[in-house]
Design a protein around this motif. Sequence first.
Motif, short mmCIF file in Angstrom:
data_model
loop_
_atom_site.label_atom_id
_atom_site.label_comp_id
_atom_site.label_asym_id
_atom_site.label_seq_id
_atom_site.Cartn_x
_atom_site.Cartn_y
_atom_site.Cartn_z
N VAL A 46 0.85 -1.18 0.00
CA VAL A 46 0.00 0.00 0.00
C VAL A 46 0.89 1.24 0.00
CG1 VAL A 46 -1.93 -1.10 1.20
CG2 VAL A 46 -0.11 -0.01 2.53
N PRO A 47 0.38 2.37 -0.51
CA PRO A 47 1.18 3.61 -0.45
C PRO A 47 1.48 4.00 1.00
CG PRO A 47 -0.67 3.84 -1.95
CD PRO A 47 -0.90 2.56 -1.20
N MET A 48 2.60 4.64 1.19
CA MET A 48 3.02 5.04 2.53
C MET A 48 2.85 6.54 2.70
SD MET A 48 6.81 4.62 4.29
CE MET A 48 7.60 5.79 3.16
N ASN A 133 11.63 4.81 18.80
CA ASN A 133 10.67 5.04 17.71
C ASN A 133 9.85 3.79 17.42
OD1 ASN A 133 11.12 7.79 17.04
ND2 ASN A 133 13.03 7.24 16.04
N THR A 134 10.45 2.63 17.57
CA THR A 134 9.70 1.38 17.39
C THR A 134 8.64 1.24 18.47
OG1 THR A 134 11.63 0.30 16.39
CG2 THR A 134 9.88 -1.13 17.24
N VAL A 177 -2.44 -3.27 10.18
CA VAL A 177 -1.05 -3.34 10.63
C VAL A 177 -0.15 -3.95 9.57
CG1 VAL A 177 0.55 -4.27 12.35
CG2 VAL A 177 -1.71 -3.48 13.06
N VAL A 178 -0.49 -5.16 9.16
CA VAL A 178 0.39 -5.94 8.28
C VAL A 178 0.78 -5.17 7.01
CG1 VAL A 178 0.58 -8.03 6.90
CG2 VAL A 178 -0.43 -8.13 9.19
N PRO A 179 -0.16 -4.51 6.30
CA PRO A 179 0.25 -3.82 5.07
C PRO A 179 1.21 -2.65 5.30
CG PRO A 179 -2.14 -4.12 5.17
CD PRO A 179 -1.61 -4.42 6.52
N PHE A 180 1.33 -2.21 6.55
CA PHE A 180 2.12 -1.02 6.83
C PHE A 180 3.44 -1.32 7.54
CE2 PHE A 180 -2.44 -0.09 6.96
CZ PHE A 180 -2.54 0.83 5.92
N LEU A 181 3.77 -2.60 7.68
CA LEU A 181 4.98 -2.96 8.41
C LEU A 181 6.25 -2.46 7.73
CD1 LEU A 181 4.13 -6.59 9.59
CD2 LEU A 181 4.21 -4.50 10.96
N GLY A 184 6.38 1.29 7.92
CA GLY A 184 6.63 1.67 9.30
C GLY A 184 8.10 1.56 9.66
N ALA A 185 8.74 0.48 9.20
CA ALA A 185 10.16 0.28 9.48
C ALA A 185 11.00 1.39 8.82
CB ALA A 185 10.61 -1.08 8.99
N LEU A 186 10.64 1.75 7.61
CA LEU A 186 11.37 2.83 6.92
C LEU A 186 11.19 4.17 7.62
CD1 LEU A 186 10.64 1.88 3.20
CD2 LEU A 186 12.78 1.57 4.47
N LYS A 187 9.98 4.43 8.11
CA LYS A 187 9.73 5.71 8.79
C LYS A 187 10.43 5.76 10.14
CE LYS A 187 5.29 5.30 7.80
NZ LYS A 187 3.83 5.54 7.76
N ILE A 188 10.53 4.63 10.81
CA ILE A 188 11.29 4.57 12.06
C ILE A 188 12.75 4.91 11.80
CG2 ILE A 188 12.23 2.95 13.77
CD1 ILE A 188 9.45 1.57 13.70
N ALA A 189 13.31 4.33 10.74
CA ALA A 189 14.70 4.60 10.38
C ALA A 189 14.90 6.07 10.01
CB ALA A 189 15.13 3.70 9.22
#
Length: 207
Positions: A46-48, A133-134, A177-181, A184-189
């Motif tokens: 999905v788009p982020m 952030n996580t 949740v699942v489609p955004f994992l 989410g990891a990229l945004k945390i970084a």
Amino acid sequence: MPATLADAIWTTKSGSRSWLRNGALAVVGSLFVAACSQIQVPMWPVPMTMQTFAVMTVGMAMGWRLGAATLALYTLEGALGLPVFAGFSAGPGVLMGPTGGYILPGFILGAACVGYLAERGWDRKVWKSAVANTLGTLVLFVPGVAWLATFYAAADGPSIAGTGAETALGAAVVTGVVPFLLGGALKIALATAVVRAGWGVFNRLRG
């Protein structure tokens, strides 16, 4: 050492100037979240959007009180009709909709979580910043998923058929949740890198 990056950038004594400083930072922070909410990055599956990146960045840079207050201001702006939510949407209907729990209280709690850890030095090391952030992202998702699950559980709500889940909560996790994992990891970084870069600039200027 200042407790947060915001303290390092704009230091003031207590009193009227402190209120002015905090109010100005809250307004600027809410506008930053609003701007990031309109950014969509093509991704799979999905788009982020950059909303949670902004939430984590604001919380870590400002600390838990001012960070939470900034996200509360952002939420109020949207509830009053300013087009600050994703897709330039606004109004109480967004907060009452299926994704409303991510905003209220999710964004506020997420910012408070990372801000609390930042005030205790977690923003000074890369790995601690990433962990903070996580944790903040997980805290943000909890009320979002719980609220979304109530829509699946409602008699007139969306069907869980096709989600691969057997319960309303499971369907909420699968779709919320699942489609955004990956995103989410990229945004945390990215949030970790931005705040660390801010501290790097401050330390170099301080000498």
